[in-house]
Write an enzyme that holds these catalytic residues in place. Sequence first.
Site, PDB file in Angstrom:
ATOM      1  N   CYS A  78     110.977 110.229  82.070  1.00 37.75           N
ATOM      2  CA  CYS A  78     110.572 109.081  82.892  1.00 37.75           C
ATOM      3  C   CYS A  78     110.733 107.748  82.185  1.00 37.75           C
ATOM      4  CB  CYS A  78     109.152 109.259  83.409  1.00 37.75           C
ATOM      5  SG  CYS A  78     107.891 108.742  82.251  1.00 37.75           S
ATOM      6  N   CYS A 157     100.928 112.760  85.123  1.00 40.14           N
ATOM      7  CA  CYS A 157     101.507 112.062  83.975  1.00 40.14           C
ATOM      8  C   CYS A 157     100.495 112.185  82.854  1.00 40.14           C
ATOM      9  CB  CYS A 157     101.751 110.609  84.368  1.00 40.14           C
ATOM     10  SG  CYS A 157     101.818 109.427  83.014  1.00 40.14           S
ATOM     11  N   GLN A 280      92.619  95.104  81.724  1.00 37.79           N
ATOM     12  CA  GLN A 280      93.225  95.915  80.659  1.00 37.79           C
ATOM     13  C   GLN A 280      93.358  97.365  81.112  1.00 37.79           C
ATOM     14  OE1 GLN A 280      94.597  95.256  77.803  1.00 37.79           O
ATOM     15  NE2 GLN A 280      93.992  93.136  77.415  1.00 37.79           N
ATOM     16  N   TYR A 309      93.900  82.067  79.806  1.00 34.03           N
ATOM     17  CA  TYR A 309      94.513  83.286  80.370  1.00 34.03           C
ATOM     18  C   TYR A 309      93.392  84.321  80.559  1.00 34.03           C
ATOM     19  CZ  TYR A 309      98.462  80.933  78.092  1.00 34.03           C
ATOM     20  OH  TYR A 309      99.368  80.011  77.648  1.00 34.03           O
ATOM     21  N   GLU A 330      92.844  80.427  84.303  1.00 34.57           N
ATOM     22  CA  GLU A 330      93.701  81.538  84.714  1.00 34.57           C
ATOM     23  C   GLU A 330      94.552  81.103  85.906  1.00 34.57           C
ATOM     24  OE1 GLU A 330      94.411  84.963  84.218  1.00 34.57           O
ATOM     25  OE2 GLU A 330      95.449  84.825  86.149  1.00 34.57           O
ATOM     26  N   ASP A 378      94.809  84.605  75.438  1.00 38.29           N
ATOM     27  CA  ASP A 378      95.278  85.980  75.668  1.00 38.29           C
ATOM     28  C   ASP A 378      96.450  85.911  76.646  1.00 38.29           C
ATOM     29  OD1 ASP A 378      95.588  88.690  75.992  1.00 38.29           O
ATOM     30  OD2 ASP A 378      93.653  89.028  76.964  1.00 38.29           O
ATOM     31  N   CYS A 405      99.943  90.510  73.378  1.00 36.64           N
ATOM     32  CA  CYS A 405     100.567  91.801  73.690  1.00 36.64           C
ATOM     33  C   CYS A 405     102.041  91.784  73.270  1.00 36.64           C
ATOM     34  CB  CYS A 405     100.417  92.129  75.165  1.00 36.64           C
ATOM     35  SG  CYS A 405     101.065  90.845  76.240  1.00 36.64           S
TER      36      CYS A 405
HETATM   37  N1  SAH Z   1      92.067  87.925  79.082  1.00 39.31           N
HETATM   38  C1  SAH Z   1      92.221  88.724  80.266  1.00 39.31           C
HETATM   39  C2  SAH Z   1      93.626  88.673  80.878  1.00 39.31           C
HETATM   40  C3  SAH Z   1      94.806  88.747  79.945  1.00 39.31           C
HETATM   41  S1  SAH Z   1      96.376  89.049  80.719  1.00 39.31           S
HETATM   42  C4  SAH Z   1      91.805  90.149  79.992  1.00 39.31           C
HETATM   43  O1  SAH Z   1      91.632  90.552  78.840  1.00 39.31           O
HETATM   44  O2  SAH Z   1      91.639  90.906  80.947  1.00 39.31           O
HETATM   45  C5  SAH Z   1      97.068  87.469  80.868  1.00 39.31           C
HETATM   46  C6  SAH Z   1      96.572  86.666  82.058  1.00 39.31           C
HETATM   47  O3  SAH Z   1      97.224  85.417  82.013  1.00 39.31           O
HETATM   48  C7  SAH Z   1      96.885  87.264  83.426  1.00 39.31           C
HETATM   49  O4  SAH Z   1      95.682  87.358  84.152  1.00 39.31           O
HETATM   50  C8  SAH Z   1      97.837  86.249  84.070  1.00 39.31           C
HETATM   51  O5  SAH Z   1      97.643  86.108  85.458  1.00 39.31           O
HETATM   52  C9  SAH Z   1      97.472  84.971  83.343  1.00 39.31           C
HETATM   53  N2  SAH Z   1      98.505  83.917  83.228  1.00 39.31           N
HETATM   54  C10 SAH Z   1      99.842  84.054  83.159  1.00 39.31           C
HETATM   55  N3  SAH Z   1     100.422  82.864  82.928  1.00 39.31           N
HETATM   56  C11 SAH Z   1      99.431  81.940  82.851  1.00 39.31           C
HETATM   57  C12 SAH Z   1      99.391  80.518  82.613  1.00 39.31           C
HETATM   58  N4  SAH Z   1     100.508  79.824  82.412  1.00 39.31           N
HETATM   59  N5  SAH Z   1      98.185  79.923  82.575  1.00 39.31           N
HETATM   60  C13 SAH Z   1      97.048  80.628  82.758  1.00 39.31           C
HETATM   61  N6  SAH Z   1      97.016  81.963  82.998  1.00 39.31           N
HETATM   62  C14 SAH Z   1      98.199  82.613  83.033  1.00 39.31           C
END
Ligand code: SAH
Length: 448
Positions: A78, A157, A280, A309, A330, A378, A405
Amino acid sequence: MTEYRQQQVELDIIGLTDKGDGIGQWQGRKIFVPGALAGERVAARLHGIKPGYAQAELIEVLQPLAERVPHFCPHTECGGCQIPVLAYEAQLRLKQQQVQAVLAARGLAAEVQPCIGMDEPYRYRNKALYAVRAGADGLELGFFRKLSHALVACDDCGIQHPQTGELVRRVRTWARRYGIQPYDEQQHSGQLRYLMLRHGEQSGEWMLVLVTLGEALPHVSELLAALSGMPGLTSVLQNINPARGNRILGPASRLLQGEPVIEDRIDGLRFHISPLSFFQVNPRQTGQLYAITLQLAGLSGQETVFDLYCGIGTISLSLARQAKRVIGVELVAEAIEDARHNAALNELTNAEFHVGKAEEVVPALYAEGVSADVVVVDPPRKGCDARLLETMLAMAPRTLVYVSCDPGTLARDLAFLTAHGYRLERVQPVDMFPHTLHVETVARLVRV
Ligand code: SAH
């Protein structure tokens, strides 16, 4: 070059690509061998020969690595997992080395901590995305083969929750029985495109999202009857995605049964999660990731903290328990609705949330005189926008915590920040994605 086609060669594998393919050398070319591990000697059949490189198919491992293990999942085709045949301890060492190497390539000499792994690195995901296509026996659900859109039929899976198989089989049986049309990518036609499943590890709740091309989804009551009795089924939604391309979810969802969200809990905090919101995917490791983030933020209770984020406010609310004020930013409006709702759900009144791009909202807040003592970011794989990094420098928080990530963009952004008055103090990888090459890293920077 055609005389080389189908030629069999013996190769020493000297490294892995970022896709997880073994790299060998032959007649001045790099040879990419999926399934071969660095340190092994293999027999491979060459195909797709180009002037500088060639693809090859693994025929036999002549000298296996001591850390080679049998694949844990029956679905070896896969493409979801890249290093499933490498022993887990060796996967963790590889991820630590990978982060170290990417930082070193940017001139960052920080010592990378050992990658924090899972005790039981199987069946860890809380979210599954099954593509729907026509198969030999009718409508089929599964995953795409590596680097292609060819479907590998799969109901269960090895990294998904044990109950996903049963849910997928029930949806497939219903779809076949009632003649639901699978999506056809070439024609951009059909009815059902994807099935998304989400699970709350702590709550036991399930969300099912049927992603359709158009508004039509016939035989919904028969679908709900087919799903009845599935434990924890809390939310069944239809999401409409009329667009061409690889985006999985469209902007609008329609509730078919139950609640529009499911709940999960992390470290005593409750979170409601909407279909479009990021959460997550490895809930057993998420607590660890957030605990490290919080520890590296080093809060006393007096700080204003930015959580950029922020998704549905998971990190923001963890921070809010130890800070004076938290400001989350966000891009996805639905996630911010969840974040505000989650703050109220947890009776936290010192967290506020803004919808928009971090690189636009943060400069605007700073222009209004709002500043932070500590900033947590993040971002998605592409890392932080230059405008955001510039504003953070101007704001000069004492501590920055970078949750990443993607080691490549992490290294790029850390190189910029360390060249402009910050010292890299700690780099801690956490394994959120066992058996894949993805690695999550938390880094702490302090102002010098
Ligand atoms: N900190 C959170 C989400 C991390 S994932 C957690 O741990 O759950 C990254 C996030 O960034 C996503 O929710 C995505 O929608 C957001 N994102 C993407 N580009 C962005 C930008 N330019 N400004 C603000 N948020 C953004």
